[in-house]
Scaffold this motif. Sequence first.
Motif, mmCIF file in Angstrom:
data_model
loop_
_atom_site.group_PDB
_atom_site.id
_atom_site.type_symbol
_atom_site.label_atom_id
_atom_site.label_comp_id
_atom_site.label_asym_id
_atom_site.label_seq_id
_atom_site.Cartn_x
_atom_site.Cartn_y
_atom_site.Cartn_z
ATOM 1 N N LEU A 275 1.987 -10.936 90.568
ATOM 2 C CA LEU A 275 1.172 -10.810 89.364
ATOM 3 C C LEU A 275 1.233 -12.115 88.573
ATOM 4 O O LEU A 275 2.170 -12.899 88.719
ATOM 5 N N PRO A 276 0.227 -12.384 87.748
ATOM 6 C CA PRO A 276 0.100 -13.703 87.119
ATOM 7 C C PRO A 276 1.335 -14.170 86.371
ATOM 8 O O PRO A 276 1.888 -13.463 85.542
ATOM 9 N N ASP A 277 1.775 -15.380 86.707
ATOM 10 C CA ASP A 277 2.848 -16.078 86.012
ATOM 11 C C ASP A 277 2.631 -17.558 86.284
ATOM 12 O O ASP A 277 2.608 -17.978 87.450
ATOM 13 N N SER A 278 2.483 -18.342 85.227
ATOM 14 C CA SER A 278 2.147 -19.757 85.400
ATOM 15 C C SER A 278 3.232 -20.534 86.125
ATOM 16 O O SER A 278 2.970 -21.598 86.680
ATOM 17 N N GLY A 279 4.441 -19.992 86.162
ATOM 18 C CA GLY A 279 5.535 -20.683 86.836
ATOM 19 C C GLY A 279 5.685 -20.320 88.291
ATOM 20 O O GLY A 279 6.531 -20.878 88.993
ATOM 21 N N GLN A 280 4.885 -19.383 88.764
ATOM 22 C CA GLN A 280 4.996 -18.928 90.153
ATOM 23 C C GLN A 280 3.970 -19.681 90.999
ATOM 24 O O GLN A 280 2.784 -19.389 90.963
#
Length: 414
Positions: free
Chosen positions: A166-171
Amino acid sequence: MRATRGLAGFVLTLLVCAAAAAGFAPAAEAAPRESRYAAIVVDFDSGDVLHAVNPDRQSYPASLTKVMTLYLLFDALESRKVSLRTMLPVSSHAAAQAPSKLALRPGDRIAVEDAVLALVTKSANDVAVVVAEALGGSEDEFAEMMTRKARQLGMSSTTYRNASGLPDSGQISTPRDQARLGRALIRDHGEHYHYFSTRQFKWRGQPISTHNRLMLRYKGADGIKTGYINASGFNLIASAKRDGRRIVGVVFGGDTAGWRDRQMAQNLDKGFARLKGGIDIRSAQVEEEDRQDLDRLIASAKTGPQDRKGKVVMAAARPQDDESRGAGDAEPDSWSVQVGAFSAYKPAHKAASAAAKKLGGLVSRATIDVDKAGSGKKALYRARLSGFTEDQALAACKRLAKAKKDCKVVQPSA
Protein backbone atom coordinates in the motif's frame (compact mmCIF):
# COMPACT_ATOMS: atom_id res chain seq x y z
CA MET A 1 13.45 37.66 -50.07
CA ARG A 2 13.83 38.99 -46.55
CA ALA A 3 10.24 40.27 -46.67
CA THR A 4 9.02 36.84 -47.75
CA ARG A 5 10.90 35.17 -44.87
CA GLY A 6 9.54 37.74 -42.45
CA LEU A 7 5.98 37.17 -43.62
CA ALA A 8 6.42 33.38 -43.38
CA GLY A 9 7.75 33.71 -39.87
CA PHE A 10 4.86 35.95 -38.87
CA VAL A 11 2.32 33.44 -40.28
CA LEU A 12 4.06 30.57 -38.50
CA THR A 13 3.89 32.48 -35.22
CA LEU A 14 0.17 33.08 -35.72
CA LEU A 15 -0.41 29.38 -36.43
CA VAL A 16 1.46 28.33 -33.28
CA CYS A 17 -0.51 30.78 -31.17
CA ALA A 18 -3.78 29.62 -32.73
CA ALA A 19 -2.91 26.01 -32.02
CA ALA A 20 -2.14 26.84 -28.42
CA ALA A 21 -5.40 28.73 -28.07
CA ALA A 22 -7.29 25.77 -29.52
CA GLY A 23 -5.85 23.52 -26.86
CA PHE A 24 -3.13 21.81 -28.88
CA ALA A 25 0.38 21.42 -27.54
CA PRO A 26 3.58 19.68 -28.57
CA ALA A 27 3.43 15.93 -27.96
CA ALA A 28 5.94 16.03 -25.14
CA GLU A 29 3.69 18.40 -23.21
CA ALA A 30 0.57 16.38 -23.96
CA ALA A 31 1.67 13.54 -21.71
CA PRO A 32 -0.33 13.45 -18.48
CA ARG A 33 2.76 12.43 -16.53
CA GLU A 34 6.33 11.37 -17.07
CA SER A 35 6.69 7.84 -18.39
CA ARG A 36 7.09 5.30 -15.61
CA TYR A 37 7.78 2.29 -17.79
CA ALA A 38 10.78 0.16 -16.87
CA ALA A 39 11.45 -3.53 -17.42
CA ILE A 40 13.94 -6.37 -17.36
CA VAL A 41 14.10 -10.03 -18.42
CA VAL A 42 16.76 -12.34 -17.03
CA ASP A 43 17.84 -15.94 -17.46
CA PHE A 44 16.76 -17.77 -14.30
CA ASP A 45 19.82 -20.03 -14.13
CA SER A 46 22.55 -17.46 -14.69
CA GLY A 47 20.88 -14.15 -13.95
CA ASP A 48 22.18 -12.78 -17.26
CA VAL A 49 20.16 -9.90 -18.69
CA LEU A 50 18.23 -10.82 -21.84
CA HIS A 51 16.32 -7.55 -22.26
CA ALA A 52 16.11 -4.36 -20.26
CA VAL A 53 14.56 -0.90 -20.38
CA ASN A 54 15.54 1.46 -17.57
CA PRO A 55 15.99 -1.53 -15.21
CA ASP A 56 17.42 0.58 -12.37
CA ARG A 57 14.71 3.24 -12.35
CA GLN A 58 13.24 3.38 -8.85
CA SER A 59 9.49 3.31 -8.35
CA TYR A 60 6.88 1.86 -6.02
CA PRO A 61 6.63 -1.96 -6.08
CA ALA A 62 2.93 -1.93 -5.02
CA SER A 63 1.75 -5.50 -4.39
CA LEU A 64 4.97 -7.00 -5.73
CA THR A 65 5.87 -6.32 -2.10
CA LYS A 66 3.93 -9.44 -1.18
CA VAL A 67 6.52 -11.61 -2.93
CA MET A 68 8.96 -10.67 -0.17
CA THR A 69 6.24 -11.17 2.45
CA LEU A 70 5.75 -14.67 1.09
CA TYR A 71 9.49 -15.31 0.87
CA LEU A 72 9.78 -14.69 4.62
CA LEU A 73 6.69 -16.80 5.31
CA PHE A 74 8.23 -19.66 3.32
CA ASP A 75 11.43 -19.17 5.37
CA ALA A 76 9.31 -19.63 8.50
CA LEU A 77 7.69 -22.76 7.06
CA GLU A 78 11.04 -24.33 6.26
CA SER A 79 12.45 -23.52 9.69
CA ARG A 80 9.27 -24.99 11.20
CA LYS A 81 8.37 -21.82 13.08
CA VAL A 82 4.93 -22.30 11.54
CA SER A 83 3.15 -25.02 9.58
CA LEU A 84 0.56 -24.75 6.82
CA ARG A 85 -2.10 -25.46 9.45
CA THR A 86 -0.93 -22.85 11.94
CA MET A 87 -3.77 -20.43 12.70
CA LEU A 88 -2.75 -16.76 12.57
CA PRO A 89 -4.71 -14.17 14.60
CA VAL A 90 -6.23 -11.07 13.00
CA SER A 91 -5.62 -7.76 14.78
CA SER A 92 -7.56 -4.52 14.49
CA HIS A 93 -4.66 -3.06 12.51
CA ALA A 94 -4.76 -5.92 10.03
CA ALA A 95 -8.53 -5.76 9.64
CA ALA A 96 -8.38 -2.01 8.99
CA GLN A 97 -6.22 -2.33 5.85
CA ALA A 98 -7.51 -0.89 2.60
CA PRO A 99 -8.64 -3.15 -0.26
CA SER A 100 -7.84 -5.45 -1.88
CA LYS A 101 -8.70 -7.62 1.14
CA LEU A 102 -10.52 -10.68 2.49
CA ALA A 103 -12.52 -8.43 4.84
CA LEU A 104 -11.17 -10.22 7.91
CA ARG A 105 -12.42 -8.96 11.26
CA PRO A 106 -10.52 -8.46 14.52
CA GLY A 107 -10.40 -11.75 16.40
CA ASP A 108 -10.66 -13.89 13.25
CA ARG A 109 -8.02 -16.50 12.56
CA ILE A 110 -6.67 -17.71 9.24
CA ALA A 111 -4.55 -20.77 8.44
CA VAL A 112 -1.10 -20.20 6.96
CA GLU A 113 -1.98 -22.06 3.77
CA ASP A 114 -5.12 -19.96 3.28
CA ALA A 115 -2.98 -16.87 3.90
CA VAL A 116 -0.58 -17.94 1.15
CA LEU A 117 -3.44 -18.52 -1.27
CA ALA A 118 -5.09 -15.21 -0.40
CA LEU A 119 -1.83 -13.36 -1.04
CA VAL A 120 -1.08 -14.95 -4.42
CA THR A 121 -4.64 -14.68 -5.78
CA LYS A 122 -6.59 -11.90 -4.05
CA SER A 123 -3.43 -9.98 -3.05
CA ALA A 124 -5.19 -9.39 0.26
CA ASN A 125 -3.69 -6.49 2.19
CA ASP A 126 -5.27 -7.51 5.49
CA VAL A 127 -3.70 -10.97 5.17
CA ALA A 128 -0.27 -9.45 4.45
CA VAL A 129 -0.44 -7.62 7.78
CA VAL A 130 -1.62 -10.77 9.58
CA VAL A 131 1.50 -12.55 8.31
CA ALA A 132 3.73 -9.59 9.19
CA GLU A 133 2.49 -9.42 12.77
CA ALA A 134 2.75 -13.18 13.24
CA LEU A 135 6.37 -13.30 12.07
CA GLY A 136 7.69 -9.91 13.12
CA GLY A 137 5.58 -8.94 16.11
CA SER A 138 4.50 -5.75 14.34
CA GLU A 139 4.27 -4.63 10.73
CA ASP A 140 7.08 -2.09 11.26
CA GLU A 141 9.41 -4.76 12.62
CA PHE A 142 8.49 -7.07 9.78
CA ALA A 143 9.25 -4.33 7.21
CA GLU A 144 12.75 -4.09 8.69
CA MET A 145 13.09 -7.86 8.32
CA MET A 146 12.03 -7.51 4.69
CA THR A 147 14.64 -4.86 3.99
CA ARG A 148 17.36 -6.89 5.67
CA LYS A 149 16.46 -9.90 3.55
CA ALA A 150 16.48 -7.71 0.46
CA ARG A 151 20.09 -6.71 1.20
CA GLN A 152 21.06 -10.36 1.71
CA LEU A 153 19.61 -11.14 -1.73
CA GLY A 154 21.55 -8.30 -3.36
CA MET A 155 18.56 -5.96 -3.68
CA SER A 156 20.53 -2.80 -2.99
CA SER A 157 17.94 -0.35 -4.33
CA THR A 158 14.93 -1.65 -2.39
CA THR A 159 13.44 -0.47 0.90
CA TYR A 160 10.28 -1.83 2.50
CA ARG A 161 8.00 0.10 4.84
CA ASN A 162 5.01 -2.26 4.96
CA ALA A 163 4.06 -5.85 4.15
CA SER A 164 1.36 -5.17 1.57
CA GLY A 165 2.62 -2.59 -0.90
CA LEU A 166 0.00 0.00 0.00
CA PRO A 167 1.20 3.55 -0.71
CA ASP A 168 4.26 4.71 1.21
CA SER A 169 6.73 7.16 -0.29
CA GLY A 170 9.62 5.34 1.36
CA GLN A 171 8.79 1.96 -0.13
CA ILE A 172 10.79 1.74 -3.37
CA SER A 173 12.41 -0.80 -5.64
CA THR A 174 13.61 -1.38 -9.21
CA PRO A 175 12.86 -3.97 -11.90
CA ARG A 176 16.38 -5.37 -11.49
CA ASP A 177 15.87 -5.89 -7.76
CA GLN A 178 12.47 -7.48 -8.26
CA ALA A 179 13.95 -9.87 -10.82
CA ARG A 180 16.52 -10.86 -8.20
CA LEU A 181 13.70 -11.50 -5.75
CA GLY A 182 11.73 -13.56 -8.24
CA ARG A 183 14.75 -15.74 -8.99
CA ALA A 184 15.54 -16.11 -5.29
CA LEU A 185 12.04 -17.19 -4.36
CA ILE A 186 11.91 -19.85 -7.07
CA ARG A 187 15.45 -21.02 -6.24
CA ASP A 188 15.19 -21.00 -2.45
CA HIS A 189 11.55 -22.01 -2.06
CA GLY A 190 10.87 -24.12 -5.12
CA GLU A 191 8.69 -26.54 -3.16
CA HIS A 192 6.27 -23.69 -2.43
CA TYR A 193 6.44 -21.94 -5.80
CA HIS A 194 3.49 -23.96 -7.09
CA TYR A 195 1.17 -21.73 -5.07
CA PHE A 196 1.82 -18.92 -7.55
CA SER A 197 0.19 -21.04 -10.26
CA THR A 198 -3.10 -21.08 -8.35
CA ARG A 199 -5.94 -19.96 -10.57
CA GLN A 200 -8.66 -19.99 -7.96
CA PHE A 201 -9.25 -20.98 -4.36
CA LYS A 202 -12.27 -20.90 -2.08
CA TRP A 203 -12.50 -18.75 1.00
CA ARG A 204 -15.49 -19.40 3.23
CA GLY A 205 -17.20 -21.11 0.32
CA GLN A 206 -16.66 -18.29 -2.16
CA PRO A 207 -14.33 -18.59 -5.17
CA ILE A 208 -11.45 -16.13 -5.42
CA SER A 209 -9.66 -15.96 -8.77
CA THR A 210 -6.14 -14.89 -9.57
CA HIS A 211 -5.35 -11.36 -10.77
CA ASN A 212 -2.52 -12.75 -12.88
CA ARG A 213 -4.17 -12.87 -16.31
CA LEU A 214 -0.86 -13.24 -18.14
CA MET A 215 -0.29 -16.57 -16.42
CA LEU A 216 -3.54 -17.82 -17.93
CA ARG A 217 -2.63 -16.77 -21.47
CA TYR A 218 1.12 -16.94 -22.03
CA LYS A 219 2.65 -20.27 -23.04
CA GLY A 220 4.91 -21.60 -20.30
CA ALA A 221 3.96 -18.97 -17.71
CA ASP A 222 3.47 -20.34 -14.19
CA GLY A 223 3.54 -17.27 -11.84
CA ILE A 224 4.21 -15.02 -10.06
CA LYS A 225 2.67 -11.63 -8.94
CA THR A 226 0.84 -8.52 -10.11
CA GLY A 227 0.83 -5.13 -8.41
CA TYR A 228 -0.97 -1.80 -8.70
CA ILE A 229 -1.30 1.49 -6.92
CA ASN A 230 -2.07 4.76 -8.66
CA ALA A 231 1.42 6.13 -8.04
CA SER A 232 3.19 3.12 -9.55
CA GLY A 233 1.03 2.09 -12.45
CA PHE A 234 0.57 -1.59 -13.24
CA ASN A 235 3.50 -3.80 -12.21
CA LEU A 236 4.21 -7.48 -12.77
CA ILE A 237 6.79 -10.13 -12.01
CA ALA A 238 6.37 -13.09 -14.36
CA SER A 239 8.17 -16.36 -14.89
CA ALA A 240 7.86 -18.78 -17.78
CA LYS A 241 9.57 -22.00 -18.79
CA ARG A 242 10.02 -23.38 -22.30
CA ASP A 243 12.19 -26.22 -23.56
CA GLY A 244 13.71 -26.64 -20.13
CA ARG A 245 14.80 -22.99 -19.84
CA ARG A 246 13.22 -20.57 -17.36
CA ILE A 247 13.26 -16.79 -17.57
CA VAL A 248 12.01 -14.13 -15.17
CA GLY A 249 10.58 -10.80 -16.30
CA VAL A 250 9.55 -7.61 -14.50
CA VAL A 251 7.49 -4.70 -15.76
CA PHE A 252 6.98 -1.44 -13.83
CA GLY A 253 4.63 1.39 -14.72
CA GLY A 254 2.11 -0.05 -17.16
CA ASP A 255 -0.72 2.37 -17.87
CA THR A 256 -3.34 -0.38 -17.89
CA ALA A 257 -3.35 -4.02 -16.84
CA GLY A 258 -3.83 -5.09 -20.45
CA TRP A 259 -0.95 -2.94 -21.72
CA ARG A 260 1.32 -4.28 -18.96
CA ASP A 261 0.47 -7.89 -19.82
CA ARG A 262 0.99 -7.38 -23.55
CA GLN A 263 4.32 -5.65 -22.92
CA MET A 264 5.44 -8.45 -20.62
CA ALA A 265 4.52 -11.05 -23.26
CA GLN A 266 6.60 -9.19 -25.83
CA ASN A 267 9.53 -8.92 -23.43
CA LEU A 268 9.40 -12.61 -22.57
CA ASP A 269 9.27 -13.44 -26.27
CA LYS A 270 12.46 -11.41 -26.71
CA GLY A 271 14.06 -13.28 -23.84
CA PHE A 272 13.26 -16.72 -25.20
CA ALA A 273 14.33 -15.68 -28.69
CA ARG A 274 17.68 -14.51 -27.35
CA LEU A 275 18.19 -17.81 -25.52
CA LYS A 276 17.19 -19.84 -28.55
CA GLY A 277 19.35 -17.79 -30.88
CA GLY A 278 22.45 -18.52 -28.88
CA ILE A 279 23.39 -14.84 -28.68
CA ASP A 280 26.06 -13.94 -26.14
CA ILE A 281 23.60 -12.75 -23.53
CA ARG A 282 26.36 -11.44 -21.30
CA SER A 283 26.79 -8.57 -23.75
CA ALA A 284 23.09 -7.88 -24.18
CA GLN A 285 22.59 -4.16 -24.47
CA VAL A 286 20.18 -2.26 -22.25
CA GLU A 287 17.59 -0.57 -24.42
CA GLU A 288 16.88 2.93 -23.15
CA GLU A 289 13.45 3.87 -24.47
CA ASP A 290 12.90 7.32 -25.89
CA ARG A 291 11.09 9.24 -23.15
CA GLN A 292 8.95 11.37 -25.48
CA ASP A 293 7.79 8.37 -27.50
CA LEU A 294 6.68 6.61 -24.32
CA ASP A 295 4.93 9.74 -23.10
CA ARG A 296 3.07 10.01 -26.41
CA LEU A 297 2.04 6.36 -26.13
CA ILE A 298 0.67 6.84 -22.63
CA ALA A 299 -1.00 10.10 -23.59
CA SER A 300 -2.74 8.52 -26.60
CA ALA A 301 -3.95 5.63 -24.46
CA LYS A 302 -5.58 8.08 -22.07
CA THR A 303 -7.33 10.33 -24.56
CA GLY A 304 -10.88 9.94 -25.73
CA PRO A 305 -13.11 11.63 -28.30
CA GLN A 306 -12.75 15.30 -29.09
CA ASP A 307 -15.19 17.89 -27.83
CA ARG A 308 -16.76 20.54 -30.04
CA LYS A 309 -13.83 22.93 -29.60
CA GLY A 310 -11.34 20.36 -30.85
CA LYS A 311 -9.72 19.77 -27.47
CA VAL A 312 -8.95 16.19 -26.58
CA VAL A 313 -11.19 14.99 -23.75
CA MET A 314 -9.39 12.78 -21.24
CA ALA A 315 -10.89 9.36 -20.67
CA ALA A 316 -12.47 8.64 -17.30
CA ALA A 317 -9.89 8.79 -14.54
CA ARG A 318 -9.10 5.96 -12.20
CA PRO A 319 -11.26 5.83 -9.10
CA GLN A 320 -10.25 8.74 -6.92
CA ASP A 321 -9.52 6.55 -3.93
CA ASP A 322 -7.19 4.11 -5.72
CA GLU A 323 -4.09 5.66 -4.22
CA SER A 324 -5.49 6.58 -0.83
CA ARG A 325 -7.15 3.19 -0.39
CA GLY A 326 -4.33 1.43 -2.19
CA ALA A 327 -6.39 -0.99 -4.30
CA GLY A 328 -3.81 -3.75 -3.84
CA ASP A 329 -3.60 -5.11 -7.35
CA ALA A 330 -7.29 -5.53 -7.93
CA GLU A 331 -8.27 -4.37 -11.38
CA PRO A 332 -9.49 -0.79 -10.87
CA ASP A 333 -11.66 -1.06 -13.97
CA SER A 334 -13.69 -4.06 -12.76
CA TRP A 335 -17.46 -3.75 -12.36
CA SER A 336 -19.54 -4.74 -9.34
CA VAL A 337 -23.13 -5.44 -8.43
CA GLN A 338 -24.68 -4.25 -5.18
CA VAL A 339 -27.42 -6.31 -3.59
CA GLY A 340 -28.14 -4.23 -0.50
CA ALA A 341 -26.84 -1.82 2.12
CA PHE A 342 -26.91 -2.59 5.85
CA SER A 343 -26.01 -1.06 9.18
CA ALA A 344 -23.80 -4.03 10.15
CA TYR A 345 -21.20 -6.21 8.47
CA LYS A 346 -22.76 -9.63 9.11
CA PRO A 347 -26.10 -9.11 7.28
CA ALA A 348 -24.25 -7.44 4.40
CA HIS A 349 -21.94 -10.43 4.02
CA LYS A 350 -24.90 -12.79 4.30
CA ALA A 351 -26.77 -10.94 1.54
CA ALA A 352 -23.76 -10.98 -0.76
CA SER A 353 -23.21 -14.70 -0.10
CA ALA A 354 -26.85 -15.47 -0.86
CA ALA A 355 -26.62 -13.52 -4.12
CA ALA A 356 -23.44 -15.39 -5.08
CA LYS A 357 -25.17 -18.73 -4.56
CA LYS A 358 -28.14 -17.56 -6.60
CA LEU A 359 -25.87 -16.51 -9.48
CA GLY A 360 -23.93 -19.77 -9.59
CA GLY A 361 -21.53 -19.89 -12.55
CA LEU A 362 -21.81 -16.18 -13.21
CA VAL A 363 -19.63 -15.45 -10.17
CA SER A 364 -16.82 -17.87 -10.99
CA ARG A 365 -14.44 -14.91 -11.29
CA ALA A 366 -16.12 -12.52 -8.86
CA THR A 367 -15.63 -12.13 -5.12
CA ILE A 368 -17.70 -10.93 -2.18
CA ASP A 369 -16.85 -7.35 -1.30
CA VAL A 370 -18.49 -5.76 1.73
CA ASP A 371 -17.74 -2.08 1.23
CA LYS A 372 -17.94 0.10 4.32
CA ALA A 373 -19.00 3.73 3.85
CA GLY A 374 -18.95 6.25 6.67
CA SER A 375 -18.07 5.59 10.30
CA GLY A 376 -19.63 5.23 13.73
CA LYS A 377 -23.42 5.11 13.88
CA LYS A 378 -23.61 6.37 10.31
CA ALA A 379 -21.56 3.47 8.92
CA LEU A 380 -23.16 1.66 6.01
CA TYR A 381 -22.06 -1.76 4.77
CA ARG A 382 -22.73 -2.21 1.07
CA ALA A 383 -23.11 -5.84 0.01
CA ARG A 384 -21.37 -6.24 -3.33
CA LEU A 385 -19.94 -8.82 -5.67
CA SER A 386 -16.95 -7.45 -7.56
CA GLY A 387 -14.65 -8.50 -10.39
CA PHE A 388 -17.15 -8.48 -13.27
CA THR A 389 -16.90 -7.09 -16.75
CA GLU A 390 -19.72 -4.67 -17.59
CA ASP A 391 -21.62 -7.36 -19.52
CA GLN A 392 -21.25 -9.84 -16.67
CA ALA A 393 -22.51 -7.29 -14.14
CA LEU A 394 -25.56 -6.53 -16.27
CA ALA A 395 -26.25 -10.26 -16.70
CA ALA A 396 -25.89 -10.85 -12.96
CA CYS A 397 -28.42 -8.14 -12.09
CA LYS A 398 -30.80 -9.43 -14.73
CA ARG A 399 -30.69 -12.91 -13.21
CA LEU A 400 -31.19 -11.56 -9.68
CA ALA A 401 -34.08 -9.40 -10.84
CA LYS A 402 -35.79 -12.50 -12.21
CA ALA A 403 -35.42 -14.03 -8.75
CA LYS A 404 -37.02 -10.85 -7.33
CA LYS A 405 -33.79 -9.78 -5.64
CA ASP A 406 -32.59 -6.19 -5.41
CA CYS A 407 -29.53 -5.46 -7.53
CA LYS A 408 -27.80 -2.51 -9.11
CA VAL A 409 -24.75 -2.34 -11.34
CA VAL A 410 -21.84 -0.37 -9.88
CA GLN A 411 -19.41 1.29 -12.27
CA PRO A 412 -15.64 1.09 -11.56
CA SER A 413 -15.42 4.63 -10.21
CA ALA A 414 -18.40 4.32 -7.88
